[in-house]
Design a protein around this motif. Structure first.
Motif, PDB file in Angstrom:
ATOM      1  N   ILE A  86       0.748  -1.313  -0.091  1.00  0.00           N
ATOM      2  CA  ILE A  86      -0.245   0.161   0.124  1.00  0.00           C
ATOM      3  C   ILE A  86       0.924   1.323   0.022  1.00  0.00           C
ATOM      4  O   ILE A  86       0.554   2.299  -0.765  1.00  0.00           O
ATOM      5  CB  ILE A  86      -1.078   0.080   1.305  1.00  0.00           C
ATOM      6  CG1 ILE A  86      -2.267  -0.890   0.946  1.00  0.00           C
ATOM      7  CG2 ILE A  86      -1.634   1.525   1.327  1.00  0.00           C
ATOM      8  CD1 ILE A  86      -2.932  -1.454   2.134  1.00  0.00           C
ATOM      9  N   THR A  87       1.978   1.273   0.893  1.00  0.00           N
ATOM     10  CA  THR A  87       2.682   2.426   0.835  1.00  0.00           C
ATOM     11  C   THR A  87       3.647   2.705  -0.602  1.00  0.00           C
ATOM     12  O   THR A  87       3.689   3.584  -0.949  1.00  0.00           O
ATOM     13  CB  THR A  87       3.678   2.067   1.749  1.00  0.00           C
ATOM     14  OG1 THR A  87       3.305   1.952   3.135  1.00  0.00           O
ATOM     15  CG2 THR A  87       5.003   3.391   1.971  1.00  0.00           C
ATOM     16  N   GLN A  88       3.854   1.432  -1.156  1.00  0.00           N
ATOM     17  CA  GLN A  88       4.395   1.619  -2.518  1.00  0.00           C
ATOM     18  C   GLN A  88       3.544   2.043  -3.453  1.00  0.00           C
ATOM     19  O   GLN A  88       3.959   3.148  -4.274  1.00  0.00           O
ATOM     20  CB  GLN A  88       4.951   0.442  -2.993  1.00  0.00           C
ATOM     21  CG  GLN A  88       6.110  -0.258  -2.336  1.00  0.00           C
ATOM     22  CD  GLN A  88       6.654  -1.624  -2.855  1.00  0.00           C
ATOM     23  OE1 GLN A  88       5.730  -2.196  -3.311  1.00  0.00           O
ATOM     24  NE2 GLN A  88       7.639  -1.891  -2.600  1.00  0.00           N
ATOM     25  N   LEU A  89       2.038   1.728  -3.566  1.00  0.00           N
ATOM     26  CA  LEU A  89       1.174   2.360  -4.295  1.00  0.00           C
ATOM     27  C   LEU A  89       0.952   3.914  -4.167  1.00  0.00           C
ATOM     28  O   LEU A  89       0.730   4.660  -4.970  1.00  0.00           O
ATOM     29  CB  LEU A  89      -0.078   1.347  -4.002  1.00  0.00           C
ATOM     30  CG  LEU A  89      -0.169  -0.094  -4.820  1.00  0.00           C
ATOM     31  CD1 LEU A  89      -1.304  -0.651  -4.301  1.00  0.00           C
ATOM     32  CD2 LEU A  89       0.064   0.102  -6.286  1.00  0.00           C
ATOM     33  N   GLU A  90       0.703   4.202  -2.784  1.00  0.00           N
ATOM     34  CA  GLU A  90       0.578   5.439  -2.396  1.00  0.00           C
ATOM     35  C   GLU A  90       1.822   6.383  -2.893  1.00  0.00           C
ATOM     36  O   GLU A  90       1.614   7.638  -3.538  1.00  0.00           O
ATOM     37  CB  GLU A  90       0.525   5.623  -0.983  1.00  0.00           C
ATOM     38  CG  GLU A  90      -0.943   5.247  -0.428  1.00  0.00           C
ATOM     39  CD  GLU A  90      -0.879   5.248   0.943  1.00  0.00           C
ATOM     40  OE1 GLU A  90       0.243   5.276   1.891  1.00  0.00           O
ATOM     41  OE2 GLU A  90      -1.923   5.186   1.878  1.00  0.00           O
ATOM     42  N   ASN A  91       2.811   5.804  -2.665  1.00  0.00           N
ATOM     43  CA  ASN A  91       4.227   6.915  -3.141  1.00  0.00           C
ATOM     44  C   ASN A  91       4.049   6.905  -4.912  1.00  0.00           C
ATOM     45  O   ASN A  91       4.439   7.911  -5.354  1.00  0.00           O
ATOM     46  CB  ASN A  91       5.510   5.919  -2.883  1.00  0.00           C
ATOM     47  CG  ASN A  91       5.861   6.223  -1.368  1.00  0.00           C
ATOM     48  OD1 ASN A  91       5.234   6.981  -0.687  1.00  0.00           O
ATOM     49  ND2 ASN A  91       6.694   5.388  -0.990  1.00  0.00           N
ATOM     50  N   ALA A  92       3.731   5.666  -5.489  1.00  0.00           N
ATOM     51  CA  ALA A  92       3.569   5.845  -6.837  1.00  0.00           C
ATOM     52  C   ALA A  92       2.519   6.892  -7.495  1.00  0.00           C
ATOM     53  O   ALA A  92       2.709   7.585  -8.412  1.00  0.00           O
ATOM     54  CB  ALA A  92       3.404   4.456  -7.655  1.00  0.00           C
ATOM     55  N   LEU A  93       1.593   6.926  -6.541  1.00  0.00           N
ATOM     56  CA  LEU A  93       0.318   7.762  -7.037  1.00  0.00           C
ATOM     57  C   LEU A  93       0.845   9.317  -6.735  1.00  0.00           C
ATOM     58  O   LEU A  93       0.382  10.072  -7.574  1.00  0.00           O
ATOM     59  CB  LEU A  93      -1.041   7.496  -6.132  1.00  0.00           C
ATOM     60  CG  LEU A  93      -1.652   6.119  -6.551  1.00  0.00           C
ATOM     61  CD1 LEU A  93      -2.802   5.739  -5.557  1.00  0.00           C
ATOM     62  CD2 LEU A  93      -2.241   6.233  -7.908  1.00  0.00           C
ATOM     63  N   CYS A  94       1.461   9.496  -5.425  1.00  0.00           N
ATOM     64  CA  CYS A  94       2.030  10.690  -5.543  1.00  0.00           C
ATOM     65  C   CYS A  94       2.843  11.405  -6.438  1.00  0.00           C
ATOM     66  O   CYS A  94       2.894  12.571  -6.927  1.00  0.00           O
ATOM     67  CB  CYS A  94       2.728  11.105  -4.047  1.00  0.00           C
ATOM     68  SG  CYS A  94       1.443  10.735  -2.619  1.00  0.00           S
ATOM     69  N   GLU A  95       3.657  10.366  -6.850  1.00  0.00           N
ATOM     70  CA  GLU A  95       4.679  10.915  -8.073  1.00  0.00           C
ATOM     71  C   GLU A  95       3.797  11.055  -9.131  1.00  0.00           C
ATOM     72  O   GLU A  95       4.216  11.897 -10.007  1.00  0.00           O
ATOM     73  CB  GLU A  95       5.633   9.559  -8.195  1.00  0.00           C
ATOM     74  CG  GLU A  95       6.766   9.402  -7.248  1.00  0.00           C
ATOM     75  CD  GLU A  95       7.748   8.377  -7.459  1.00  0.00           C
ATOM     76  OE1 GLU A  95       7.694   7.593  -8.386  1.00  0.00           O
ATOM     77  OE2 GLU A  95       8.266   7.796  -6.316  1.00  0.00           O
ATOM     78  N   MET A  96       2.751  10.205  -9.773  1.00  0.00           N
ATOM     79  CA  MET A  96       2.047  10.354 -10.932  1.00  0.00           C
ATOM     80  C   MET A  96       1.319  11.836 -10.678  1.00  0.00           C
ATOM     81  O   MET A  96       1.193  12.485 -11.518  1.00  0.00           O
ATOM     82  CB  MET A  96       1.144   9.436 -11.015  1.00  0.00           C
ATOM     83  CG  MET A  96       1.620   8.208 -11.402  1.00  0.00           C
ATOM     84  SD  MET A  96       0.616   6.631 -11.710  1.00  0.00           S
ATOM     85  CE  MET A  96      -0.936   7.468 -12.442  1.00  0.00           C
ATOM     86  N   ALA A  99       3.709  14.596 -11.175  1.00  0.00           N
ATOM     87  CA  ALA A  99       3.937  14.652 -12.609  1.00  0.00           C
ATOM     88  C   ALA A  99       2.816  15.362 -13.319  1.00  0.00           C
ATOM     89  O   ALA A  99       2.938  16.248 -14.185  1.00  0.00           O
ATOM     90  CB  ALA A  99       4.432  13.406 -13.206  1.00  0.00           C
ATOM     91  N   ASN A 100       1.730  15.010 -12.811  1.00  0.00           N
ATOM     92  CA  ASN A 100       0.358  15.460 -13.548  1.00  0.00           C
ATOM     93  C   ASN A 100       0.221  17.070 -13.355  1.00  0.00           C
ATOM     94  O   ASN A 100      -0.090  17.642 -14.177  1.00  0.00           O
ATOM     95  CB  ASN A 100      -0.730  14.798 -13.267  1.00  0.00           C
ATOM     96  CG  ASN A 100      -0.933  13.477 -13.955  1.00  0.00           C
ATOM     97  OD1 ASN A 100      -0.369  13.168 -15.121  1.00  0.00           O
ATOM     98  ND2 ASN A 100      -1.737  12.539 -13.293  1.00  0.00           N
ATOM     99  N   ALA A 101       0.620  17.280 -12.018  1.00  0.00           N
ATOM    100  CA  ALA A 101       0.449  18.765 -11.704  1.00  0.00           C
ATOM    101  C   ALA A 101       1.595  19.566 -12.355  1.00  0.00           C
ATOM    102  O   ALA A 101       1.098  20.714 -12.882  1.00  0.00           O
ATOM    103  CB  ALA A 101       0.754  18.858 -10.139  1.00  0.00           C
ATOM    104  N   GLU A 102       2.667  19.145 -12.637  1.00  0.00           N
ATOM    105  CA  GLU A 102       3.724  19.769 -13.545  1.00  0.00           C
ATOM    106  C   GLU A 102       3.367  20.020 -14.828  1.00  0.00           C
ATOM    107  O   GLU A 102       3.500  21.196 -15.396  1.00  0.00           O
ATOM    108  CB  GLU A 102       5.102  18.880 -13.358  1.00  0.00           C
ATOM    109  CG  GLU A 102       5.768  19.205 -11.993  1.00  0.00           C
ATOM    110  CD  GLU A 102       6.904  18.209 -11.873  1.00  0.00           C
ATOM    111  OE1 GLU A 102       7.422  17.802 -13.070  1.00  0.00           O
ATOM    112  OE2 GLU A 102       7.541  18.176 -10.704  1.00  0.00           O
ATOM    113  N   ARG A 103       2.592  18.953 -15.483  1.00  0.00           N
ATOM    114  CA  ARG A 103       2.374  19.166 -16.878  1.00  0.00           C
ATOM    115  C   ARG A 103       0.905  19.990 -16.964  1.00  0.00           C
ATOM    116  O   ARG A 103       0.911  20.711 -17.725  1.00  0.00           O
ATOM    117  CB  ARG A 103       1.730  17.515 -17.251  1.00  0.00           C
ATOM    118  CG  ARG A 103       2.858  16.611 -17.630  1.00  0.00           C
ATOM    119  CD  ARG A 103       2.315  15.284 -18.169  1.00  0.00           C
ATOM    120  NE  ARG A 103       3.346  14.320 -18.204  1.00  0.00           N
ATOM    121  CZ  ARG A 103       3.461  13.376 -17.404  1.00  0.00           C
ATOM    122  NH1 ARG A 103       2.473  13.140 -16.379  1.00  0.00           N
ATOM    123  NH2 ARG A 103       4.401  12.559 -17.596  1.00  0.00           N
TER     124      ARG A 103
END
Length: 121
Positions: A86-96, A99-103
């Protein structure tokens, strides 16, 4: 009572005993490695793990049944593993999300520049 005759970690025979008191004499007389009281679930050909004290068939534990303490421990281990996933998924979602916010910010900047009459590169 029944008992499993075990040599080289394989059940070679199932015998019937009147009591466990006979085990040492039978073991010595026939040079058996182990004679272990079991229930009907153990069969000739099953594997015995002397360190864990369990019998297995095709890699699946058959005797003794898993204790409540072992079940709780397995559930706790599974819970720890699930929490890590779950922590790995949360981290991946935060990174996404970052990245989406930057785009989106880059798109907004480009749209603002177009509205202002500028050109984008």
């Amino acid at each position: 009572m029944i008992a499993a005759v075990v040599n080289t970690n394989k059940v070679e025979n199932i015998i019937v005993l009147d009591s466990t008191a006979a085990i040492p004499a039978i073991k010595a007389a026939f040079d058996y490695e182990y004679i272990i009281p079991v229930d009907e679930s153990v069969q000739v050909g099953d594997t015995y793990d002397p360190q864990a004290g369990i019998f297995m068939r095709d890699g699946v534990r058959i005797y003794p049944e898993i204790s409540d303490k072992e079940k709780i421990s397995a559930l706790e281990t599974e819970n720890i593993e699930l929490n890590a996933q779950i922590t790995q998924l949360e981290n991946a979602l935060c990174e996404m999300d970052e990245a989406n916010a930057e785009r989106m910010a880059a798109i907004e900047d480009a749209l603002c520049e177009i509205d202002a009459g500028g050109t984008t590169v």
